[in-house]
Motif scaffolding. Structure first.
Motif, PDB file in Angstrom:
ATOM      1  N   GLU A 144       3.040  13.108  -7.554  1.00  0.00           N
ATOM      2  CA  GLU A 144       2.624  11.746  -7.891  1.00  0.00           C
ATOM      3  C   GLU A 144       2.762  10.813  -6.700  1.00  0.00           C
ATOM      4  N   VAL A 145       3.778  11.049  -5.878  1.00  0.00           N
ATOM      5  CA  VAL A 145       3.990  10.253  -4.671  1.00  0.00           C
ATOM      6  C   VAL A 145       3.933  11.189  -3.470  1.00  0.00           C
ATOM      7  N   VAL A 146       3.065  10.878  -2.533  1.00  0.00           N
ATOM      8  CA  VAL A 146       2.968  11.618  -1.273  1.00  0.00           C
ATOM      9  C   VAL A 146       3.192  10.603  -0.158  1.00  0.00           C
ATOM     10  N   THR A 147       4.206  10.805   0.643  1.00  0.00           N
ATOM     11  CA  THR A 147       4.541   9.813   1.659  1.00  0.00           C
ATOM     12  C   THR A 147       3.658   9.962   2.895  1.00  0.00           C
ATOM     13  N   VAL A 148       3.546   8.874   3.626  1.00  0.00           N
ATOM     14  CA  VAL A 148       2.813   8.924   4.890  1.00  0.00           C
ATOM     15  C   VAL A 148       3.512   9.880   5.853  1.00  0.00           C
ATOM     16  N   ASP A 149       4.843   9.896   5.822  1.00  0.00           N
ATOM     17  CA  ASP A 149       5.581  10.827   6.680  1.00  0.00           C
ATOM     18  C   ASP A 149       5.193  12.273   6.390  1.00  0.00           C
ATOM     19  N   ALA A 150       4.998  12.604   5.113  1.00  0.00           N
ATOM     20  CA  ALA A 150       4.608  13.969   4.753  1.00  0.00           C
ATOM     21  C   ALA A 150       3.227  14.298   5.302  1.00  0.00           C
ATOM     22  N   VAL A 151       2.307  13.353   5.183  1.00  0.00           N
ATOM     23  CA  VAL A 151       0.949  13.566   5.676  1.00  0.00           C
ATOM     24  C   VAL A 151       0.951  13.738   7.193  1.00  0.00           C
ATOM     25  N   VAL A 152       1.715  12.894   7.870  1.00  0.00           N
ATOM     26  CA  VAL A 152       1.804  12.987   9.330  1.00  0.00           C
ATOM     27  C   VAL A 152       2.405  14.334   9.739  1.00  0.00           C
ATOM     28  N   GLN A 153       3.437  14.767   9.025  1.00  0.00           N
ATOM     29  CA  GLN A 153       4.070  16.051   9.337  1.00  0.00           C
ATOM     30  C   GLN A 153       3.100  17.207   9.136  1.00  0.00           C
ATOM     31  N   LEU A 154       2.369  17.197   8.027  1.00  0.00           N
ATOM     32  CA  LEU A 154       1.431  18.283   7.753  1.00  0.00           C
ATOM     33  C   LEU A 154       0.301  18.308   8.779  1.00  0.00           C
ATOM     34  N   ALA A 155      -0.169  17.129   9.182  1.00  0.00           N
ATOM     35  CA  ALA A 155      -1.214  17.078  10.209  1.00  0.00           C
ATOM     36  C   ALA A 155      -0.686  17.637  11.528  1.00  0.00           C
TER      37      ALA A 155
END
Length: 228
Positions: free
Chosen positions: A124-135
């Motif tokens: 339900e919540v995806v953080t910007v930090d998670a997106v940056v890490q995955l990228a």
């Protein structure tokens, strides 16, 4: 429950050797020293202890760290049962910390206590930090990532957008103007993710949390209301 107003991704304690590993004097804590650091971290962040528990912490401190200049990485508790008690207390402190992790993050304890973003893209919540890490794990560091993941905080001269180490934008006259800069960077980040071939990461943008604003009156009032 009081929530953390300020946080950062990465280690929250010094590093230590794992049980069974050779000690590294002057570089890493022993397992007992590291467990003591975990207990201390929770106390710094607001965990309250009983009088008896406070006394026990002082006894551990006297044995492991009687002076601030004492070299780390060489000291252990003499009594194995006492060491087990410290390990249990550290586990309780970590549980207390885990309950206060911001949405979309978790505290983990390995060779240190770390705060890490959860990387489940279906959450339900995806953080910007998670997106940056995955990228980054896919080989892409995007220009907007630092500002997009920033918090807003007040400092001398006004309001800034930045992380625990650096201010990436500002100063601004108001917190909202600083937050608007972060929001604009988030729009840029979503576009850059699509252009870089990561539409699945960009698609989480509508589930990114609000821009964290430390010390903003509205945030303080909301936290106070939540604890009543």
């Amino acid at each position: 429950m009081t929530t953390l107003e300020r946080w950062h991704v990465g280690p929250w304690t010094t590093h230590g050797t794992l049980p069974g590993e050779p000690f590294e004097p002057g570089r890493k804590r022993t397992p007992d020293e590291l467990n003591f650091d975990v207990v201390g971290l929770a106390r710094i962040l607001g965990r309250r202890l009983s009088g008896r528990e406070e006394l026990q912490v002082r006894l551990w401190q006297n044995e492991l760290r009687p002076t601030h200049t004492r070299m780390c990485g060489v000291h252990t508790l003499a009594d194995p049962d006492n060491s087990d008690k410290l390990r249990t207390t550290a586990a309780e402190a970590l549980e207390w910390l885990a309950e206060r992790a911001p949405d979309g993050y978790e505290f983990v304890y390995t060779d240190a206590v770390y705060l890490r973003p959860l990387t489940d893209l279906s959450a339900e919540v995806v953080t910007v930090d998670a997106v940056v890490q995955l990228a980054a794990e896919r080989g892409d560091a995007l220009p907007a990532d630092r500002l997009a993941a920033s918090h807003v905080r007040r400092a001398a001269g006004g309001w800034f957008a930045g992380d625990a180490v650096c201010n990436w934008s500002g100063p601004y006259p108001t917190a909202e103007e600083a937050a608007d800069a972060v929001r604009a960077a988030r729009v840029e980040l979503a576009n850059q993710l699509v252009e870089a071939g990561h539409p699945d990461l960009a698609a989480t943008a509508d589930r990114w949390p609000d821009v964290p604003m430390e010390g903003h009156p509205a945030k303080v009032q909301a936290d106070q209301a939540a604890t009543k």
